[in-house]
Design a protein around this motif. Structure first.
Motif, PDB file in Angstrom:
ATOM      1  N   PRO A  20      40.554  39.450  33.260  1.00  0.00           N
ATOM      2  CA  PRO A  20      39.577  38.608  33.686  1.00  0.00           C
ATOM      3  C   PRO A  20      39.841  38.388  35.386  1.00  0.00           C
ATOM      4  N   ASP A  21      41.179  38.131  35.593  1.00  0.00           N
ATOM      5  CA  ASP A  21      41.410  37.901  37.183  1.00  0.00           C
ATOM      6  C   ASP A  21      41.061  39.052  37.930  1.00  0.00           C
ATOM      7  N   PHE A  22      41.098  40.378  37.504  1.00  0.00           N
ATOM      8  CA  PHE A  22      40.923  41.539  37.938  1.00  0.00           C
ATOM      9  C   PHE A  22      39.282  41.727  38.227  1.00  0.00           C
ATOM     10  N   ILE A  23      38.586  41.299  37.404  1.00  0.00           N
ATOM     11  CA  ILE A  23      37.134  41.183  37.384  1.00  0.00           C
ATOM     12  C   ILE A  23      36.692  40.079  38.302  1.00  0.00           C
ATOM     13  N   ARG A  24      37.348  39.026  38.449  1.00  0.00           N
ATOM     14  CA  ARG A  24      36.915  37.997  39.101  1.00  0.00           C
ATOM     15  C   ARG A  24      36.734  38.388  40.799  1.00  0.00           C
ATOM     16  N   ASP A  25      38.175  39.058  40.992  1.00  0.00           N
ATOM     17  CA  ASP A  25      38.471  39.339  42.355  1.00  0.00           C
ATOM     18  C   ASP A  25      39.386  40.497  42.358  1.00  0.00           C
TER      19      ASP A  25
END
Length: 410
Positions: free
Chosen positions: A19-24
């Motif tokens: 999720p944090d990769f997709i977010r930024d």
């Protein structure tokens, strides 16, 4: 996990569905470019995060798509029996010459600069109608109510999809895209993709029948005629490539418009600058493409042993995933604050449309659609505000980077 992927206890350098990769993804890219610019991932492929290697791989004849080999390598020998993988094998996007050359030659005329330029009035008309329909409400979802309708309508126009069939396409779910991610799919995900493909196939077969009976001035008619003359196109190729054109013709443009609007509202100085100087829109679109690309990755396979690519040996048959979003922020190419949005940035040449023989057919169309959509929105709804620019909801896919929704009010 093999030892060169990660030290004990640390997260993998490249974990694109986190999720944090997709977010930024951008801090992760910076780490890759600095720590291991030709990184071997835990699922076997190399990822090229710098501009130099990524742009070389896209254009170098020693790399190709080698789709069947690479898919069997990832999923095992039975994978090509799955309808979705068999269909993708026919996409021109996954083909090498001479098949790629033949397939692309059949559709390229629909996307010439002249043809696309002539579509401006139609694009403007759709954008205005879209805004007319919601202007009195005072709020909308910029993705579903705005960004989505324009490219879907245009690709329906180009493919000759009748007006009365379109409502289903405006309402269709946007949960495709997972199939393109570099992380292998589960059985359930493959089954879901097969089901979606079967629905699309059913519809397009009806459209082919319609266009055989009533030919039109559209791409489907052209391709049906090429299929009828036998040598140019098989029925499977026809179906697969129409589905490809339909998906590619709207998915990425929706994301370009959405990601561009988000970037502007997160950078109020740039938003103010563009409102004050509408002609800056042409350069702004290039900067949106660079700053937050709708397509984050495209891959190639080494067709021979490569001795040295960014200091690594790439054995024949290995995949190299080119991180377009990372290359677009490489300080070696954009020395002046690559992580900053600057709509007046000079010499922006984003890798967002890929490169080499697979360079995006619809690049110019996407640019014009985004240009007209964003500039018309700013002109007609000057006081539009995003409800929450800080925590937007991203789609859970990595390769296709875009928002699930983007609520706004005025």
């Amino acid at each position: 996990m093999n030892e060169h992927v990660q030290a004990e206890g640390t997260a993998p350098l490249f974990n694109p569905l986190a999720p944090d990769f997709i977010r930024d993804p951008y801090p992760h890219y910076e780490r890759l470019r600095t720590a291991d610019p030709m990184h071997r991932t835990q699922f076997g492929a190399f990822v090229a995060s710098r501009h130099a290697e990524a742009s070389l791989v896209l254009r170098d004849k020693r790399f190709g798509k080698d789709y069947v080999e690479r898919t069997v390598r990832r999923y095992g020998p039975k994978i090509m029996e799955e309808p979705i993988f068999r269909a993708m094998g026919h996409w021109m996007l996954q083909q090498d010459p001479p098949d790629h050359t033949r397939l692309r030659g059949l559709v390229v005329k629909a996307f010439t600069a002249r043809r696309v330029e002539d579509m401006r009035p139609r694009i403007q008309e759709i954008v205005d109608q879209t805004i007319d329909a919601i202007i009195d409400r005072g709020h909308m979802d910029l993705i579903e109510d705005f960004a989505f309708r324009l490219p879907v309508t245009i690709i329906c126009d180009m493919l000759g999809i009748p007006e009365e069939h379109r409502e289903v396409f405006y309402k269709s779910s946007r949960d495709g895209g997972r199939i393109l991610d570099p992380v292998p799919m589960t059985k359930e995900e493959i089954a879901q993709a097969n089901a979606g493909h079967a629905m699309a196939q059913m519809y397009f077969h009806q459209l082919f029948e319609l266009r055989r009976r009533n030919p039109g001035d559209d791409l489907t008619t052209q391709l049906v005629q090429a299929e009828e003359n036998g040598s140019k196109l098989s029925n499977e190729e026809l179906t697969a490539n129409i589905i490809l054109l339909f998906g590619a013709g709207h998915e990425t443009t929706v994301n370009l418009i959405g990601n561009g609007l988000l970037a502007l509202h997160r950078n109020p100085d740039q938003l103010a600058l563009l409102k004050a100087n509408p002609p800056l829109i042409t350069g702004a679109i290039e900067e949106f493409l660079r700053y937050d690309s709708s397509v984050q990755l495209t891959g190639r396979v080494a067709l021979e042993d490569i001795d040295d690519l960014g200091g690594k040996q790439i054995p024949k048959g290995e995949s190299v995933l080119c991180l377009l979003g990372s290359a677009n922020r490489d300080p070696a190419v954009y020395p002046d604050h690559p992580d900053r949005l600057d709509i007046t940035r000079p010499n922006v040449k984003p890798l967002s449309f890929g490169g080499g023989i697979h360079f995006c057919l619809g690049a110019q169309l996407a640019r014009i659609e985004a240009e007209i959509a964003i500039s018309t929105l700013l002109r007609r709804l000057p006081d539009l505000r995003l409800d929450d620019a800080d925590n937007p909801q991203w789609r859970p896919t990595f390769v296709l980077r875009g928002l699930l929704r983007l609520p706004a009010s005025w």
